[in-house]
Design a protein around this motif. Structure first.
Motif, PDB file in Angstrom:
ATOM      1  N   UNK A 174       7.483  59.278  59.708  1.00  0.00           N
ATOM      2  CA  UNK A 174       8.620  58.573  60.288  1.00  0.00           C
ATOM      3  C   UNK A 174       8.261  58.006  61.657  1.00  0.00           C
ATOM      4  N   UNK A 175       8.701  56.785  61.912  1.00  0.00           N
ATOM      5  CA  UNK A 175       8.526  56.144  63.204  1.00  0.00           C
ATOM      6  C   UNK A 175       9.535  56.718  64.189  1.00  0.00           C
ATOM      7  N   UNK A 196      18.573  51.216  66.822  1.00  0.00           N
ATOM      8  CA  UNK A 196      18.012  50.686  68.071  1.00  0.00           C
ATOM      9  C   UNK A 196      16.522  51.020  68.160  1.00  0.00           C
ATOM     10  N   UNK A 197      16.152  52.242  67.810  1.00  0.00           N
ATOM     11  CA  UNK A 197      14.731  52.623  67.816  1.00  0.00           C
ATOM     12  C   UNK A 197      13.938  51.741  66.855  1.00  0.00           C
ATOM     13  N   UNK A 198      14.513  51.443  65.697  1.00  0.00           N
ATOM     14  CA  UNK A 198      13.845  50.579  64.721  1.00  0.00           C
ATOM     15  C   UNK A 198      13.661  49.170  65.275  1.00  0.00           C
ATOM     16  N   UNK A 199      14.685  48.639  65.937  1.00  0.00           N
ATOM     17  CA  UNK A 199      14.581  47.293  66.500  1.00  0.00           C
ATOM     18  C   UNK A 199      13.515  47.225  67.587  1.00  0.00           C
ATOM     19  N   UNK A 200      13.424  48.258  68.427  1.00  0.00           N
ATOM     20  CA  UNK A 200      12.405  48.287  69.482  1.00  0.00           C
ATOM     21  C   UNK A 200      11.012  48.349  68.859  1.00  0.00           C
ATOM     22  N   UNK A 201      10.826  49.227  67.884  1.00  0.00           N
ATOM     23  CA  UNK A 201       9.534  49.332  67.210  1.00  0.00           C
ATOM     24  C   UNK A 201       9.182  48.019  66.519  1.00  0.00           C
ATOM     25  N   UNK A 250      10.014  44.997  67.395  1.00  0.00           N
ATOM     26  CA  UNK A 250       9.591  43.992  68.368  1.00  0.00           C
ATOM     27  C   UNK A 250       8.138  44.191  68.782  1.00  0.00           C
ATOM     28  N   UNK A 251       7.710  45.457  68.866  1.00  0.00           N
ATOM     29  CA  UNK A 251       6.334  45.744  69.277  1.00  0.00           C
ATOM     30  C   UNK A 251       5.347  45.525  68.136  1.00  0.00           C
ATOM     31  N   UNK A 252       5.748  45.869  66.925  1.00  0.00           N
ATOM     32  CA  UNK A 252       4.890  45.752  65.742  1.00  0.00           C
ATOM     33  C   UNK A 252       5.637  44.934  64.705  1.00  0.00           C
ATOM     34  N   UNK A 253       5.119  43.829  64.362  1.00  0.00           N
ATOM     35  CA  UNK A 253       5.815  42.911  63.468  1.00  0.00           C
ATOM     36  C   UNK A 253       5.693  43.374  62.010  1.00  0.00           C
ATOM     37  N   UNK A 254       6.247  44.569  61.720  1.00  0.00           N
ATOM     38  CA  UNK A 254       6.210  45.132  60.367  1.00  0.00           C
ATOM     39  C   UNK A 254       7.628  45.278  59.841  1.00  0.00           C
ATOM     40  N   UNK A 280      18.964  60.227  60.010  1.00  0.00           N
ATOM     41  CA  UNK A 280      18.427  58.932  59.604  1.00  0.00           C
ATOM     42  C   UNK A 280      16.969  58.882  60.030  1.00  0.00           C
ATOM     43  N   UNK A 281      16.125  58.282  59.199  1.00  0.00           N
ATOM     44  CA  UNK A 281      14.709  58.119  59.501  1.00  0.00           C
ATOM     45  C   UNK A 281      14.348  56.647  59.437  1.00  0.00           C
ATOM     46  N   UNK A 282      13.385  56.260  60.273  1.00  0.00           N
ATOM     47  CA  UNK A 282      12.857  54.899  60.267  1.00  0.00           C
ATOM     48  C   UNK A 282      11.414  54.997  59.812  1.00  0.00           C
ATOM     49  N   UNK A 283      11.088  54.242  58.762  1.00  0.00           N
ATOM     50  CA  UNK A 283       9.730  54.222  58.227  1.00  0.00           C
ATOM     51  C   UNK A 283       9.195  52.806  58.214  1.00  0.00           C
ATOM     52  N   UNK A 284       7.905  52.686  58.470  1.00  0.00           N
ATOM     53  CA  UNK A 284       7.205  51.422  58.295  1.00  0.00           C
ATOM     54  C   UNK A 284       7.066  51.221  56.790  1.00  0.00           C
ATOM     55  N   UNK A 285       7.452  50.064  56.284  1.00  0.00           N
ATOM     56  CA  UNK A 285       7.418  49.813  54.842  1.00  0.00           C
ATOM     57  C   UNK A 285       6.009  49.946  54.277  1.00  0.00           C
TER      58      UNK A 285
END
Length: 74
Positions: free
Chosen positions: A12-13, A24-29, A31-35, A49-54
């Motif tokens: 998880x990111x 918000x954490x997902x949006x910040x990540x 912006x830094x990494x275009x994934x 809730x978890x944020x994962x890079x696809x």
């Protein structure tokens, strides 16, 4: 239509019990990494809730858990 995804929770990111904080954490990540990112949650109330890079879905060597897709950030 419900969509389920499988991830290793260790990949998880970000994670949070609050949807807005995770988003918000997902949006910040993002912006830094275009994934593409997926905002997911385990089924049931009170689950984080978890944020994962696809791209992490392509790693089949790790044990995974079933999550419900809440939002997709492209």
């Amino acid at each position: 239509m419900s969509e389920n995804v499988f991830f290793n929770p260790g990949q998880a990111v970000a994670s949070s019990f609050d949807y807005h904080e995770a988003y918000v954490a997902a949006k910040i990540y993002r912006q830094k990494n275009n994934h593409e990112l997926l905002l997911v949650q385990e089924k049931g109330t009170g689950k984080p809730y978890y944020v994962f890079d696809a791209a992490a879905t392509k790693d089949n060597n790790q044990p995974t858990k079933n999550y419900h897709l809440v939002n997709r950030l492209k």
